[in-house]
Design an enzyme around this catalytic site. Structure first.
Site, PDB file in Angstrom:
ATOM      1  N   GLU A 246     -21.307  20.934  -8.033  1.00 42.51           N
ATOM      2  CA  GLU A 246     -21.098  20.243  -6.747  1.00 42.51           C
ATOM      3  C   GLU A 246     -22.007  20.943  -5.755  1.00 42.51           C
ATOM      4  OE1 GLU A 246     -19.498  17.603  -6.235  1.00 42.51           O
ATOM      5  OE2 GLU A 246     -18.293  17.482  -8.053  1.00 42.51           O
ATOM      6  N   CYS A 280     -20.235  19.837   2.812  1.00 42.23           N
ATOM      7  CA  CYS A 280     -21.355  19.140   2.158  1.00 42.23           C
ATOM      8  C   CYS A 280     -21.241  17.641   2.396  1.00 42.23           C
ATOM      9  CB  CYS A 280     -21.397  19.466   0.674  1.00 42.23           C
ATOM     10  SG  CYS A 280     -19.789  19.334  -0.099  1.00 42.23           S
TER      11      CYS A 280
END
Ligand code: ADP
Length: 472
Positions: A246, A280
């Protein structure tokens, strides 16, 4: 407050320690023990033993440990959120929201543990039975970042335990206290020794290499920057290790000309300022249709100006500090550079005086080639670009190596959905500022990652598929 390593069901103190700071006032909160080579070897031995226990445990039993941990985490949410806010700098409301979200991963995966499926078929030629089963992949290394110190742990520990894997957790060295508090929950509910192990290390690279080169470790689940992700993918290649990545994001936030502008402003505030912008998934580039850009920009700038920036635990604080001065300075440098090449500041843009790693809510009008648009800002800075047509917005939005999430605000569903479907990202939010949900697959296209966390997909990252063929 716990500050020791957790190995084989025991808290282990070491002589080598580093301080953990409250970035909102630079005070020292704690000193944590660091693991050396010897402690890492102990963790590897423990995780191997832990795997032999959990891989044989009935799914229902694994589920019940996760369920108990979920309940304890909810009961202790305020305490954990306070710790989280202090070590990370985020405001208490964000910290509490994160702890509740983090706990939900434990609940979701407690429900998934008993639903691991297989398959049984006759082969097309009729010569055999095709039996497909799924088995836990093995000892898993979990590496997490500082921006979501609770949720990034449970999003990995939840599916790992549900699948029957033991783990070694390496939290970010800036924010280990929340990770330790979560591990302590598993300790207190009586999870057998060795299934969860946690090592703090500094620097990260040599210790992580030691773990990744050990043949007992079968899987890496990493959340962090694309830069470090690429280094780890190369290391994983040496052992053809399974990885879930990720990585970074550079989310476009598109406002089409038939969008409800007030709703778009509210959504942009959430997508930009949740977690102080250090997510993010944070809206990193705001693209607004020309004929609504004046209204959107005026209202959005006003909303950003009204945000109360204060230490995370102060009542009413809406924007806390960054996790450290060096992270704050990266944000400030990006803004300075954007201004140098023609960006126009509408609010913010100035680093406040000491103490604390603060950076104010900032709105900056830029051209579509401004370099700030190609970087993950990780702070409360919103660059705004105008566009003329939907196709231009799509091209601009996709002009990045990242592909985690996109936001689209629009009116007519067919048109909004067309833009959403054209986004080169693993997730798209339509008329919403946040869509993360433990029951939905989280992950990115392109350099934003490999694999998915949460949803039905999350557990498969910790499972191997085995095909058994018969002679009948
Ligand atoms: P962030 O900027 O979100 O902290 P990083 O990628 O720098 O992202 O860090 C994410 C995690 O990776 C942290 O736990 C960090 O300690 C770890 N890390 C950083 N550099 C390395 C490296 N070279 N090898 C292994 N782990 C690393």
């Amino acid at each position: 407050m716990i500050s020791d390593l957790y190995i084989n069901g025991e808290w282990i103190s070491t002589k080598s320690k580093i301080p953990i700071y409250d970035p909102s006032d630079d005070s020292v909160i704690s000193h944590i023990s660091l693991a050396g080579e010897a402690e890492i070897n102990l963790a590897l031995d423990a995780a191997e033993r832990g795997f032999s226990i959990i891989s044989k445990m009935a799914p229902r039993v694994r589920a019940e440990y996760l369920r108990k941990a979920f309940e304890m985490m909810i009961d202790e949410a305020d305490k954990i959120a306070t710790l989280l806010s202090k070590e990370n700098g985020k405001v208490f409301a964000d910290a509490k929201g994160e702890v509740l979200y983090a706990a939900e991963f434990l609940r979701w995966f407690s429900e998934e543990a008993v639903r691991i499926t297989g398959d049984f078929r006759t082969s097309p030629s009729g010569d055999k039975r095709i039996i497909v089963t799924q088995q836990p992949v093995g000892v898993s290394l979990l590496i997490t970042p500082w921006n979501f110190p609770a949720a990034m742990i449970t999003r990995k520990v939840g599916p790992a335990l549900a699948a029957g894997c033991s783990v070694i957790i390496k939290p970010a060295s800036e924010t280990p206290l929340t990770a330790l508090a979560i591990v302590d929950i598993f300790h207190r509910i009586g999870l057998p020794a060795g299934i969860i192990n946690l090592v703090m290390v500094q620097p990260a690279a040599p210790a992580v290499s030691q773990i990744m080169s050990d043949s007992r470790v079968k899987n890496l689940s990493f959340t962090g920057s694309t830069e470090v992700g690429k280094i780890l993918l190369k290391q994983a290649a040496d052992r053809v290790m399974r990885t879930s990545m990720e990585l970074g994001g550079n989310a476009p936030f598109i406002v089409l000309d038939d969008a409800d502008v007030d709703a778009a402003v509210s959504g942009a505030m959430i997508a930009k300022l949740r977690n102080g912008g250090s997510a993010c998934t944070a809206a990193n580039r705001i693209y607004v249709a020309k004929n609504v850009s004046k209204e959107f920009t005026t209202k959005f700038t006003k909303a950003m100006e009204a945000v109360l920036m204060a230490p995370g635990m102060e009542p009413g604080a809406q924007l806390g500090s960054s996790v450290s001065k060096s992270e704050r300075d990266k944000i400030s440098d990006l803004v300075d550079r954007a201004i140098e090449v023609g960006g126009k500041i509408l609010t913010g843009g100035v680093k406040p005086a000491e103490p604390g790693a603060f950076y104010p809510p900032t709105v900056i009008e830029v051209k579509s080639d401004n370099p700030i648009l190609s970087k993950e800002i990780f702070g409360p800075v919103a660059p705004i670009v105008t566009f003329s047509t939907d196709d231009e917005a799509i091209t601009l939005a996709n002009d990045t190596d990242y592909g985690l999430i996109s936001y689209v605000y629009g009116g007519e569903l067919r048109r909004t959905l067309r833009v959403a479907e054209a986004m080169e990202s693993g997730m798209v939010a339509i008329n919403r500022g946040v869509i993360s949900d433990p029951a939905a697959p989280f992950g990115g296209y392109k350099e934003s990652g490999i694999g998915r966390e949460g949803g039905f997909a999350g557990i498969t990252e910790f499972l191997e598929t085995k095909y058994i063929g018969t002679d009948f």
